[in-house]
Design an enzyme around this catalytic site. Structure first.
Site, PDB file in Angstrom:
ATOM      1  N   CYS A 122      -1.079   6.364  10.001  1.00  0.00           N
ATOM      2  CA  CYS A 122       0.161   5.706  10.415  1.00  0.00           C
ATOM      3  C   CYS A 122      -0.150   4.420  11.173  1.00  0.00           C
ATOM      4  O   CYS A 122      -0.954   4.419  12.101  1.00  0.00           O
ATOM      5  CB  CYS A 122       0.975   6.637  11.310  1.00  0.00           C
ATOM      6  SG  CYS A 122       1.596   8.092  10.471  1.00  0.00           S
ATOM      7  N   CYS A 163       0.973  -1.724  15.193  1.00  0.00           N
ATOM      8  CA  CYS A 163       1.069  -1.575  13.740  1.00  0.00           C
ATOM      9  C   CYS A 163       0.452  -2.774  13.031  1.00  0.00           C
ATOM     10  O   CYS A 163       0.818  -3.919  13.290  1.00  0.00           O
ATOM     11  CB  CYS A 163       2.531  -1.420  13.327  1.00  0.00           C
ATOM     12  SG  CYS A 163       2.753  -1.237  11.548  1.00  0.00           S
ATOM     13  N   GLU A 208       0.823  -1.200   0.000  1.00  0.00           N
ATOM     14  CA  GLU A 208       0.000   0.000   0.000  1.00  0.00           C
ATOM     15  C   GLU A 208       0.858   1.252   0.000  1.00  0.00           C
ATOM     16  O   GLU A 208       1.983   1.266   0.510  1.00  0.00           O
ATOM     17  CB  GLU A 208      -0.941  -0.001   1.211  1.00  0.00           C
ATOM     18  CG  GLU A 208      -1.926  -1.157   1.169  1.00  0.00           C
ATOM     19  CD  GLU A 208      -2.930  -1.145   2.318  1.00  0.00           C
ATOM     20  OE1 GLU A 208      -3.879  -1.931   2.244  1.00  0.00           O
ATOM     21  OE2 GLU A 208      -2.765  -0.373   3.271  1.00  0.00           O
ATOM     22  N   CYS A 241       5.803  -4.390  15.633  1.00  0.00           N
ATOM     23  CA  CYS A 241       5.380  -3.347  16.577  1.00  0.00           C
ATOM     24  C   CYS A 241       3.912  -3.591  16.914  1.00  0.00           C
ATOM     25  O   CYS A 241       3.091  -3.822  16.025  1.00  0.00           O
ATOM     26  CB  CYS A 241       5.583  -1.967  15.964  1.00  0.00           C
ATOM     27  SG  CYS A 241       7.309  -1.635  15.506  1.00  0.00           S
TER      28      CYS A 241
END
Length: 358
Positions: free
Chosen positions: A333, A120, A92, A117
């Site tokens: 994010c 994430c 992406e 993480c």
């Protein structure tokens, strides 16, 4: 030869048997990257490309392409692209509007990520493979092709840890920066790293002109280890020493990315830990609200954020809140995980639990 993977010097070497002029080689390079030629034929037939060079390209060159599987547009102007690579896997990229003037493109450097993480989504895919140079650049080429404003920056903050795909991401950045390529200023190209210290030190030694953003998220080791497993491999003292070296060698403030998580890293003790850790180091802090579609982590309340910013005054360093847009389309994010991967469909925004990461 893959025209989307070659630097100008590599292209010169590949075409050397034909003895083209430097201007002709540069024209081929610019046709691919500056002008976004759609095919080998477009390059071969470009003005000022000699016939013998064009014929050679038709016979020996290729320009592979990522397939756009899906585009999602958010109300705030962010656009997320889902690509399918002929080499396998989906990645992406995000087109980020900067006021009404320009775009920055957030690109992926790997299919999946090994760092896991905890906030994430990409890390939940696990690591599949590194992207090749052309796959990184084709994200920019295709997003730029649809842009109604100039692209003035590229951030390696999509899927993957760019410093773990060191060679290919640096090759891509060099072409992005080249005046006959994408002509993007070096300071407008940023690599985000969770803290792979050997790669950071190598990067500093080699003197690249691009910026690094360091994902710290907590200067309390026990807290950081809970959300960033890399803390167990490259602990804070080691990372902070590398950040100090980066700042001193480059004579600039190091960008510290701090993922703001409600009830986790927003207290006075967290600010004090940052002060102790970065004493004597020139830094600037970017606060980024966590965006975790699973709902495990929540962004700070306005009151938490305001109080934390007050606490951060002890740093005597610039502190900014970075806008992480495109939440409803999974473009914020930490939410890039490929809408579909290997037959698994990620939840769409309407189906997802409360939002939040970087």
């Amino acid at each position: 030869m893959n025209l989307k993977s070659l630097s100008l010097q590599e292209l010169e070497a590949a075409l050397a048997p034909l003895s083209p002029s430097p201007a002709a080689v540069r024209k081929v390079f610019a046709a691919v990257f500056a002008h976004g030629a759609q095919s080998v034929e477009d390059v071969a037939s470009a003005r000022q490309v000699p016939r013998r060079v064009g014929d050679h390209l038709r016979a020996h060159a290729e320009m592979p392409k990522l397939a756009i599987v899906e585009r999602r547009r958010a109300d705030d102007g962010f656009v997320k692209y889902l690509f399918d690579s002929p080499l396998g896997g989906r990645i992406e990229a995000v087109r980020i509007p900067i006021f009404d003037e320009k775009y920055v493109i957030c690109v992926s450097s790997q299919v999946g990520c090994a760092l896991a993480c905890d906030f994430c989504m990409t890390g939940k895919l696990g690591f599949k493979r590194n992207l090749q140079t052309w796959e990184i650049l084709d994200q920019v080429l295709q997003v730029r092709e649809e842009a109604d404003r100039p692209v003035r920056g590229v951030v390696f903050m999509g899927m993957g840890e760019p410093l773990l795909n060191y060679k290919e991401t640096l090759r891509a950045a060099d072409i992005l920066r080249h005046p006959a390529g994408f002509s993007i200023a070096g300071e407008a190209i940023t690599f985000s790293t969770a803290g792979h210290v050997p790669a950071i030190r190598r990067y500093v030694r080699e003197g690249h002109p691009y910026r690094l953003a360091f994902s710290v998220t907590s200067a309390i080791a026990e807290k950081r280890a809970k959300v960033l497993p890399i803390e167990k491999t490259h602990p804070l003292p080691e990372l902070i020493a590398a950040i100090r070296e980066y700042s001193e060698v480059r004579r600039e403030r190091a960008m510290i990315a701090y993922v703001a998580i409600s009830g986790f890293n927003m207290g006075r003790e967290d600010a004090e830990a940052l002060k102790v850790a970065f004493e004597g180091i020139r830094i600037k802090v970017d606060l980024i609200d966590v965006t975790d579609p699973t709902g495990k982590y929540l962004p700070p309340t306005p009151e938490e954020l305001s109080a934390f910013r007050d606490h951060l005054q002890i740093l005597k360093s610039p502190v900014a809140r970075r806008y992480s847009g495109g939440k409803e389309i999974g473009a914020a994010c930490g939410t890039l995980a490929a809408t579909q991967y290997g037959g698994t469909v990620m939840p769409r925004p309407a189906e997802a639990p409360p939002s939040t990461t970087p």
